[in-house]
Design a protein around this motif. Sequence first.
Motif, PDB file in Angstrom:
ATOM      1  N   THR A  30       0.657  -1.070   0.184  1.00  0.00           N
ATOM      2  CA  THR A  30       0.153  -0.004  -0.086  1.00  0.00           C
ATOM      3  C   THR A  30       0.563   0.906  -0.116  1.00  0.00           C
ATOM      4  O   THR A  30       2.023   1.098  -0.101  1.00  0.00           O
ATOM      5  N   PRO A  31       0.461   2.450  -0.821  1.00  0.00           N
ATOM      6  CA  PRO A  31       1.017   3.635  -0.422  1.00  0.00           C
ATOM      7  C   PRO A  31       1.745   4.899   0.333  1.00  0.00           C
ATOM      8  O   PRO A  31       0.652   3.947   1.738  1.00  0.00           O
ATOM      9  N   THR A  32       2.373   5.161   1.507  1.00  0.00           N
ATOM     10  CA  THR A  32       3.167   6.075   2.390  1.00  0.00           C
ATOM     11  C   THR A  32       3.314   7.022   2.178  1.00  0.00           C
ATOM     12  O   THR A  32       3.673   6.667   1.253  1.00  0.00           O
ATOM     13  N   LYS A  33       2.993   7.870   1.964  1.00  0.00           N
ATOM     14  CA  LYS A  33       3.929   9.563   1.771  1.00  0.00           C
ATOM     15  C   LYS A  33       5.006   9.201   3.210  1.00  0.00           C
ATOM     16  O   LYS A  33       4.558  10.228   4.155  1.00  0.00           O
ATOM     17  N   LEU A  34       6.163   9.018   2.445  1.00  0.00           N
ATOM     18  CA  LEU A  34       6.831   9.742   3.013  1.00  0.00           C
ATOM     19  C   LEU A  34       7.624  10.468   4.100  1.00  0.00           C
ATOM     20  O   LEU A  34       7.930  10.786   4.994  1.00  0.00           O
ATOM     21  N   ASP A  35       7.277  11.467   3.500  1.00  0.00           N
ATOM     22  CA  ASP A  35       7.194  13.084   3.731  1.00  0.00           C
ATOM     23  C   ASP A  35       6.998  13.486   5.263  1.00  0.00           C
ATOM     24  O   ASP A  35       6.896  14.454   5.715  1.00  0.00           O
ATOM     25  N   TYR A  36       5.680  12.451   4.788  1.00  0.00           N
ATOM     26  CA  TYR A  36       5.231  13.408   6.484  1.00  0.00           C
ATOM     27  C   TYR A  36       5.991  12.576   7.591  1.00  0.00           C
ATOM     28  O   TYR A  36       5.626  12.651   8.646  1.00  0.00           O
ATOM     29  N   TRP A  37       6.815  10.807   7.674  1.00  0.00           N
ATOM     30  CA  TRP A  37       6.714  10.675   8.966  1.00  0.00           C
ATOM     31  C   TRP A  37       8.485  11.059   8.498  1.00  0.00           C
ATOM     32  O   TRP A  37       8.850  11.250   9.703  1.00  0.00           O
ATOM     33  N   LEU A  38       9.213  12.066   7.510  1.00  0.00           N
ATOM     34  CA  LEU A  38      10.660  12.197   7.301  1.00  0.00           C
ATOM     35  C   LEU A  38      10.659  13.029   6.872  1.00  0.00           C
ATOM     36  O   LEU A  38      10.024  14.665   8.431  1.00  0.00           O
ATOM     37  N   ASP A  39      10.822  13.643   5.849  1.00  0.00           N
ATOM     38  CA  ASP A  39      10.756  14.837   5.390  1.00  0.00           C
ATOM     39  C   ASP A  39      11.953  14.823   4.062  1.00  0.00           C
ATOM     40  O   ASP A  39      11.914  13.915   3.730  1.00  0.00           O
ATOM     41  N   GLU A  40      11.626  15.328   3.405  1.00  0.00           N
ATOM     42  CA  GLU A  40      11.816  15.277   1.339  1.00  0.00           C
ATOM     43  C   GLU A  40      12.685  15.078   1.477  1.00  0.00           C
ATOM     44  O   GLU A  40      14.040  15.227   0.326  1.00  0.00           O
ATOM     45  N   GLU A  41      14.263  15.858   2.893  1.00  0.00           N
ATOM     46  CA  GLU A  41      15.424  15.370   1.994  1.00  0.00           C
ATOM     47  C   GLU A  41      15.563  13.511   2.469  1.00  0.00           C
ATOM     48  O   GLU A  41      17.443  13.571   2.063  1.00  0.00           O
ATOM     49  N   VAL A  42      15.295  12.870   3.043  1.00  0.00           N
ATOM     50  CA  VAL A  42      15.546  12.105   2.840  1.00  0.00           C
ATOM     51  C   VAL A  42      15.046  10.923   1.417  1.00  0.00           C
ATOM     52  O   VAL A  42      13.743  11.397   1.003  1.00  0.00           O
ATOM     53  N   GLU A  43      15.751  10.492   0.318  1.00  0.00           N
ATOM     54  CA  GLU A  43      15.570  10.009  -0.771  1.00  0.00           C
ATOM     55  C   GLU A  43      15.775   8.292  -0.706  1.00  0.00           C
ATOM     56  O   GLU A  43      16.270   7.769   0.183  1.00  0.00           O
ATOM     57  N   ILE A  44      14.618   7.262  -1.344  1.00  0.00           N
ATOM     58  CA  ILE A  44      15.095   6.207  -1.432  1.00  0.00           C
ATOM     59  C   ILE A  44      15.241   5.987  -3.309  1.00  0.00           C
ATOM     60  O   ILE A  44      15.127   6.886  -3.891  1.00  0.00           O
ATOM     61  N   LEU A  45      16.601   5.251  -3.328  1.00  0.00           N
ATOM     62  CA  LEU A  45      16.829   4.946  -4.163  1.00  0.00           C
ATOM     63  C   LEU A  45      17.435   3.714  -4.741  1.00  0.00           C
ATOM     64  O   LEU A  45      17.257   3.091  -4.235  1.00  0.00           O
TER      65      LEU A  45
ATOM     66  N   GLU B  93      20.073  -3.009  -8.400  1.00  0.00           N
ATOM     67  CA  GLU B  93      21.128  -3.709  -7.454  1.00  0.00           C
ATOM     68  C   GLU B  93      19.111  -4.104  -6.295  1.00  0.00           C
ATOM     69  O   GLU B  93      19.522  -5.196  -5.377  1.00  0.00           O
ATOM     70  N   GLY B  94      18.446  -3.144  -5.727  1.00  0.00           N
ATOM     71  CA  GLY B  94      17.560  -3.040  -4.727  1.00  0.00           C
ATOM     72  C   GLY B  94      17.650  -1.873  -4.118  1.00  0.00           C
ATOM     73  O   GLY B  94      18.724  -0.619  -4.422  1.00  0.00           O
ATOM     74  N   CYS B  95      16.768  -1.325  -3.391  1.00  0.00           N
ATOM     75  CA  CYS B  95      16.083   0.112  -2.864  1.00  0.00           C
ATOM     76  C   CYS B  95      16.979   0.263  -1.483  1.00  0.00           C
ATOM     77  O   CYS B  95      17.515  -0.361  -0.902  1.00  0.00           O
ATOM     78  N   TYR B  96      17.603   1.306  -1.078  1.00  0.00           N
ATOM     79  CA  TYR B  96      18.675   1.720  -0.592  1.00  0.00           C
ATOM     80  C   TYR B  96      18.024   3.401  -0.060  1.00  0.00           C
ATOM     81  O   TYR B  96      17.157   3.668  -1.064  1.00  0.00           O
ATOM     82  N   PHE B  97      17.754   3.347   0.569  1.00  0.00           N
ATOM     83  CA  PHE B  97      17.743   4.966   1.196  1.00  0.00           C
ATOM     84  C   PHE B  97      18.775   5.648   1.207  1.00  0.00           C
ATOM     85  O   PHE B  97      19.881   5.641   2.032  1.00  0.00           O
ATOM     86  N   SER B  98      19.027   7.132   1.209  1.00  0.00           N
ATOM     87  CA  SER B  98      20.004   8.105   1.413  1.00  0.00           C
ATOM     88  C   SER B  98      20.476   7.814   2.780  1.00  0.00           C
ATOM     89  O   SER B  98      19.819   8.029   4.008  1.00  0.00           O
ATOM     90  N   ASP B  99      21.966   8.667   3.056  1.00  0.00           N
ATOM     91  CA  ASP B  99      23.002   8.489   4.547  1.00  0.00           C
ATOM     92  C   ASP B  99      21.891   8.784   5.197  1.00  0.00           C
ATOM     93  O   ASP B  99      22.142   8.708   6.239  1.00  0.00           O
ATOM     94  N   ASN B 100      21.233  10.121   5.097  1.00  0.00           N
ATOM     95  CA  ASN B 100      20.700  11.033   6.050  1.00  0.00           C
ATOM     96  C   ASN B 100      19.487  10.492   6.911  1.00  0.00           C
ATOM     97  O   ASN B 100      18.906  10.688   8.001  1.00  0.00           O
TER      98      ASN B 100
END
Length: 611
Positions: free
Chosen positions: A190-205, A209-216
Motif C-alpha cells: 500500500t502507499p505511504t507518504k514518506l515525507d509525512y513520516w520523515l521529510d523531503e531530505e530523505v530519498e529512496i534510491l 540491485e535493490g532499493c536503499y535509503f539516502s545516508d541521512n
Amino acid sequence: KEEPADVVEEDTEAVDEPEEDVAEEPSEPIGEVTIGNSTELSGDWIPYWTNLASDYDIYNFITGYGTVETTFEGEYVINETAVEKYEATENEDGSKTYTWTIKDGLTYDDGTPITAYDYVASVMLWSSPVVGEMGAENTYGYYLKGWSEFAKGESKVFTGVNLIDDKTFALTISEEYVPYFYELNAASATPTKLDYWLDEEVEILDDGEGCYFSDNFTTENYQAKIEEARFGIYPSSGPYVLESYDESTKTAVLKVNDKFLGNYEGRKPLIETVIYKKITNETAIDELSTGGVDILFGINEGDVINAGLDLVDKGGFDYHDYPRSGYGKLVFSCDFGPTESAKVRQAIAHLLDRNDFAKAFTGGFGSVVNGPYGEAMWFYQETKAELNERVNQYPYSLESAIELLEEDGWIYDENGGEYKEGIRYKKTEDGELMPLVIEWASSENNAVSDLLVVKLQENPDVAAAGMKINQTVMTFDELVLYMYRDGSQGEKYGVPTYHMFNLATNFSPTYDLSTTYTTDPDLVKQGANVNRILDEELEKLAQDMVRKDPEDREGFKAGFVDFIVRWNELLPDLPLYSNIYHDFYSDRIHNYQRTDLARITDTILYAFVTE
C-alpha cells in the motif's frame, strides 16, 4: 490485533444474511453514523507498535489503494482500481518476482499524486532498522528477498524491492518462502507518504540491485520526527480522512475523502461522516436505543446480545450475527517466573472450567477452542474432528493440576521443607525458592476479568493446589504496553512484570503465525512474540504450515493440525472462548454487510443511510 477480552482479524459466511433492502442508494455521500466500540482508541494508528484493534479500524478507514485487497469472504484479489497490470515471474534462484504497474490519477486526500515511489516507501520504511530500533515490528517485507539483512542493518540495500519508474515497482519473494500459501498478499503493498513520516531530505534510491535509503536516514536524525508523526493525523489514501481525534473522550471523527477512487470493486463511501467512539458494554444497548450510537459491532457478551435482540424485537433496529475469526484468551509470559514452565500453564488450564466459563460469558453464543483459531476459519471447520482427537482438552481437575505441579518441582514450603499447605515453592537453578504466585494484569470495566476473578482467582481449588493469583487492574492501553514490554512509552513497561494477561485476538485472512512464535531475538525484542516462548519446533511448524502452494489446501490443513497439537501441549495462551459475534444497528442504515474477515471499515464502505 489485540483487544480487551470483552470486546471486539478460509472462507467465512455471515450466519444472518440481510433481508433484501429496498432503499435507494444516494448518488453522493450523505448523513452521519456513530460507531461504538468498547475497545478504546489509543491514537497509535499505524499497526507496527502497540496498535489496538480499534486503532487498526481507523488505519483501515484512511488507508487504501493496496495492490491486493480482500473480499468479504477473506479471498485475496487484485485491486484493479489501483493496479493497471502485474506480472509474476519465477526466477532461476527459486525466488518469485511480482512486477506492479499502478494506474495514473491516484492521489492522497490533499491531492498529492501517488506513484510507485509511495508503494516502495511502505516496504522500505516499515522494514527499516531505524523503526526496528524504535521498537516497531519492522516486518513489512518479511517474505521478500534480502529482508533480514536490510531489517537488521547488515545491508544498506533491500534486494527484494525495486523501483523501476514512476508507475512501476517490483517485489521479489525470497526463494525460502516459495511456495507460500499467501503468496499474493506477501508481494503486495500500500502507499505511504514518506515525507509525512520523515521529510523531503530523505530519498529512496535504486541503482538496479535493490532499493536503499539516502545516508541521512538514521535513528538519531529521525526518531523524534517519526514519534511525532506516529500519533498525528497523516495523509489519507483511503475512503475517509481523519478530521480529528479527542484523546480525552477517545473519539475519532472521519470525513469522506473526495479524492478516493474506490476499492477493488470501485466502491466509494456513501456515508459522509463517521464518528468512532468509546462505549462500555454496560451502557451499549442504552446508547444504541437513545441514538448515542448507530452501530455496535463485534458484541460477544451474552447479556448484551440478549438485550440487543430484545431491542430489535421492539423495532427500529436490526442485527447481524457471524462466527468469529479469533478467540478470547489468557496470555502467558513464558520467559520468567512460574509461567515459564509449561506444566504450570497446564495446571492453570486444569483449574478453570472452560466450558462453564464460555457458557457463562457468551450466554451460549460461543464455544471453547483449544488453540489460536476461531470458529469462523475454514481450515478449523474442516479439521475439527481430527483436532479434537489429538489435542488435550484440559478438563477441570484439581488432581491433575497438583500432579503437574509436583512433577515440575513445586514441592517445597516457604522454608524449603516438604510442602503440606499454603503456597507452593520451587527451587530455581541458583537455589533460591520461587513462590507459586501468578501476577495477573487485567483491564478495567471488563466482564471477562470479572468472571475470571470468580471462576479462577477466587476458586478455592486454586488455593488448594498451592497457587495464588494476584490481580492488578489497569487501562487496556497500559496492559498492552506491559504485554509488549514497550519501554519506548516508559521504562516500567519494558521490565518483565506480569505473568498473565487476559484479552482477545482476531485474525486476518492471512493465518500465518511464523513471526508470532519466532525465536529471532530481534523480532522478540520488538514484540512480535508477546509470549516470549522460544520453541524451535513450534516456530518450524508455524513456518511449515504456510510454506505450501496457494492451491494446496490439504497440505495447509495438515500443517495446521500439526502446529495446533504442539501449541496445545506448550499452551502459551489458555483459550477461553470463540464467539458468535453480533452487530446491532439502526434500521436507517442500509446494505449492512459483515463477516469477521471483513472489517467494520468494509461494512461502512458498502452501507448508506436514510435520514
